[in-house]
Design a protein around this motif. Structure first.
Motif, PDB file in Angstrom:
ATOM      1  N   LEU A 201     -19.166 -40.796 -52.772  1.00  0.00           N
ATOM      2  CA  LEU A 201     -18.474 -41.401 -51.640  1.00  0.00           C
ATOM      3  C   LEU A 201     -17.893 -42.770 -51.989  1.00  0.00           C
ATOM      4  N   ASN A 202     -18.656 -43.585 -52.678  1.00  0.00           N
ATOM      5  CA  ASN A 202     -18.153 -44.915 -53.050  1.00  0.00           C
ATOM      6  C   ASN A 202     -16.952 -44.812 -53.990  1.00  0.00           C
ATOM      7  N   ARG A 203     -16.999 -43.815 -54.854  1.00  0.00           N
ATOM      8  CA  ARG A 203     -15.882 -43.614 -55.785  1.00  0.00           C
ATOM      9  C   ARG A 203     -14.626 -43.177 -55.022  1.00  0.00           C
ATOM     10  N   ILE A 204     -14.794 -42.309 -54.029  1.00  0.00           N
ATOM     11  CA  ILE A 204     -13.667 -41.892 -53.203  1.00  0.00           C
ATOM     12  C   ILE A 204     -13.112 -43.087 -52.432  1.00  0.00           C
ATOM     13  N   HIS A 205     -14.010 -43.895 -51.875  1.00  0.00           N
ATOM     14  CA  HIS A 205     -13.590 -45.105 -51.153  1.00  0.00           C
ATOM     15  C   HIS A 205     -12.753 -46.006 -52.063  1.00  0.00           C
TER      16      HIS A 205
ATOM     17  N   ARG B 234     -28.497 -41.929 -41.834  1.00  0.00           N
ATOM     18  CA  ARG B 234     -29.760 -41.504 -42.444  1.00  0.00           C
ATOM     19  C   ARG B 234     -29.566 -40.120 -43.039  1.00  0.00           C
ATOM     20  N   ALA B 235     -30.230 -39.857 -44.134  1.00  0.00           N
ATOM     21  CA  ALA B 235     -30.066 -38.574 -44.819  1.00  0.00           C
ATOM     22  C   ALA B 235     -30.497 -37.402 -43.949  1.00  0.00           C
ATOM     23  N   ASN B 236     -31.439 -37.610 -43.015  1.00  0.00           N
ATOM     24  CA  ASN B 236     -31.934 -36.519 -42.174  1.00  0.00           C
ATOM     25  C   ASN B 236     -31.269 -36.476 -40.802  1.00  0.00           C
ATOM     26  N   SER B 237     -30.142 -37.169 -40.648  1.00  0.00           N
ATOM     27  CA  SER B 237     -29.423 -37.170 -39.376  1.00  0.00           C
ATOM     28  C   SER B 237     -28.028 -36.590 -39.572  1.00  0.00           C
ATOM     29  N   ASN B 238     -27.301 -36.385 -38.457  1.00  0.00           N
ATOM     30  CA  ASN B 238     -25.910 -35.936 -38.569  1.00  0.00           C
ATOM     31  C   ASN B 238     -25.047 -36.985 -39.255  1.00  0.00           C
ATOM     32  N   PHE B 239     -25.294 -38.241 -38.925  1.00  0.00           N
ATOM     33  CA  PHE B 239     -24.559 -39.354 -39.544  1.00  0.00           C
ATOM     34  C   PHE B 239     -25.273 -39.705 -40.839  1.00  0.00           C
ATOM     35  N   LYS B 240     -24.759 -39.190 -41.949  1.00  0.00           N
ATOM     36  CA  LYS B 240     -25.492 -39.268 -43.210  1.00  0.00           C
ATOM     37  C   LYS B 240     -25.120 -40.463 -44.074  1.00  0.00           C
ATOM     38  N   PHE B 241     -23.824 -40.707 -44.238  1.00  0.00           N
ATOM     39  CA  PHE B 241     -23.405 -41.739 -45.187  1.00  0.00           C
ATOM     40  C   PHE B 241     -22.265 -42.570 -44.616  1.00  0.00           C
ATOM     41  N   LEU B 242     -22.169 -43.797 -45.110  1.00  0.00           N
ATOM     42  CA  LEU B 242     -21.123 -44.734 -44.716  1.00  0.00           C
ATOM     43  C   LEU B 242     -20.688 -45.480 -45.963  1.00  0.00           C
ATOM     44  N   SER B 243     -19.382 -45.474 -46.236  1.00  0.00           N
ATOM     45  CA  SER B 243     -18.915 -46.068 -47.492  1.00  0.00           C
ATOM     46  C   SER B 243     -18.855 -47.587 -47.434  1.00  0.00           C
ATOM     47  N   ALA B 244     -18.687 -48.145 -46.225  1.00  0.00           N
ATOM     48  CA  ALA B 244     -18.600 -49.600 -46.039  1.00  0.00           C
ATOM     49  C   ALA B 244     -18.789 -49.889 -44.562  1.00  0.00           C
ATOM     50  N   PRO B 245     -19.205 -51.097 -44.195  1.00  0.00           N
ATOM     51  CA  PRO B 245     -19.362 -51.413 -42.768  1.00  0.00           C
ATOM     52  C   PRO B 245     -18.091 -51.075 -41.991  1.00  0.00           C
ATOM     53  N   CYS B 246     -18.287 -50.479 -40.826  1.00  0.00           N
ATOM     54  CA  CYS B 246     -17.146 -50.022 -40.029  1.00  0.00           C
ATOM     55  C   CYS B 246     -16.545 -51.190 -39.258  1.00  0.00           C
TER      56      CYS B 246
END
Length: 341
Positions: free
Chosen positions: A215-219, A323-335
């Protein structure tokens, strides 16, 4: 939407000859649901006195509450004015209105440029048919370019390829081409860009592992490519969370797609679909989106209501903790996004 109205604009507008666009604009300014209105009189007494001889000012008094903002023409020149405002429209007679529009990504209309108001009332339905394709890429989107300083795109399939190389190819041909043709050419403030999407359930486990690693690489890749095209700073955040519907939201418009925005592959259209473009100000009396979160009846639903509903759903996601165990799993940078503030 916040609408800022210059008293000099109203004076000139009131004395212009009536024509269809002029009439539409009068109706737009009169309707309370178009947004919160501010006018640069020093006092309500002064405003009411001027309204005696100005039918447009009298109309504004009768239609909806107005707030006084006598110094807005000074405030609108400061970058901080736009920090937390997601949709701002100016009717303003300042000579440098075009420059202000280019600097801040907001629509500035004066009495000599009423043609800009066409944008407020026109919508477009663009069909895509594989058997008779009109386009082989996203360059047509430049026709829909309009002033803006923030954008949110929701699409679960933007990162659905199984490798970094395949995803990059798909981003090059679709997402980046969309952004190249719709983002503003110039700004002196930051542009806020948020991308929300999650792999489908069928491939979720595999894709989540891929996105966790890449994800960070895509960002970084997206920022690198966009910085080659645009000279202003871009605040990008990629939110890996489910959002089924395909939407592009700007300060002034809503674009909705029947299929993922990954329309093209190797220059070929690979799905039949429709793309709908509607300004937030376009009140459609019959439109009734099937995915609206609240029960709908046969009464009208305005485009602004749909736009706001999607914004609220995006806000709910971005205000959670990934969180890895939630629907919202990853964030590339603060929104950071004016539309979601």
């Amino acid at each position: 939407m916040e609408i800022y109205i210059d008293r000099l604009f109203i004076e000139k507008f009131a004395h212009q000859d009536s024509h269809p666009l002029h009439d539409k604009l009068r109706l737009f300014l009169r309707r309370p649901q178009t947004g919160k209105k501010f006018i640069n009189f020093d006092s309500f007494e002064e405003f009411k006195e001027a309204a005696i001889e100005n039918p447009v000012l009298e109309m504004l008094i009768d239609s909806s509450p107005l707030s006084l903002r006598p110094n807005f023409q000074t405030e609108m020149r400061e970058a901080s004015f736009y920090d937390s405002r997601n949709s701002v429209l100016f009717f303003n007679e300042e000579e440098d209105s075009d420059e202000l529009e280019a600097n801040f990504g907001c629509i500035f209309i004066n009495s000599d440029s009423l043609n800009k108001a066409h944008f407020l009332f026109n919508w477009h339905l663009i069909p895509f048919t594989r058997s008779n394709p009109r386009y082989s890429n996203w360059s047509f989107m430049t026709q829909l370019r309009h002033p803006c300083n923030a954008l949110v795109i929701t699409d679960n399939y933007l990162f659905a390829k199984g490798s970094y190389e395949k995803n990059r190819t798909q981003l090059d041909e679709n997402l980046l081409e969309i952004l190249y043709n719709i983002m503003p050419k110039t700004l002196i403030i930051d542009f806020h860009l948020t991308i929300i999407g999650s792999p489908t359930k069928q491939i979720a486990d595999k894709e989540y592992v891929f996105l966790e690693n890449y994800l960070n690489r895509i960002h970084e890749y997206l920022i690198d490519q966009l910085s080659k095209k645009f000279k202003y700073d871009i605040k990008l955040s990629i939110v890996i969370a489910p959002f089924h519907d395909r939407n592009i939201l700007t300060n002034y418009a809503w674009l909705n797609s029947g299929n993922s925005f990954t329309y093209f592959e190797d220059g070929y259209l690979h799905s039949n679909t429709n793309l709908m473009f509607q300004p937030v100000t376009h009140a459609n009396s019959t439109y009734n989106p099937f995915y609206h979160s609240t029960h709908q009846n046969e009464e009208s639903t305005s485009v602004s209501e749909v736009w706001e509903n999607i914004i609220v759903n995006c806000q709910k996601l971005t205000r959670q903790t990934p969180r890895a165990n939630s629907n919202f799993k990853f964030l590339s940078a603060p929104c950071v996004n004016r539309l979601l503030s």
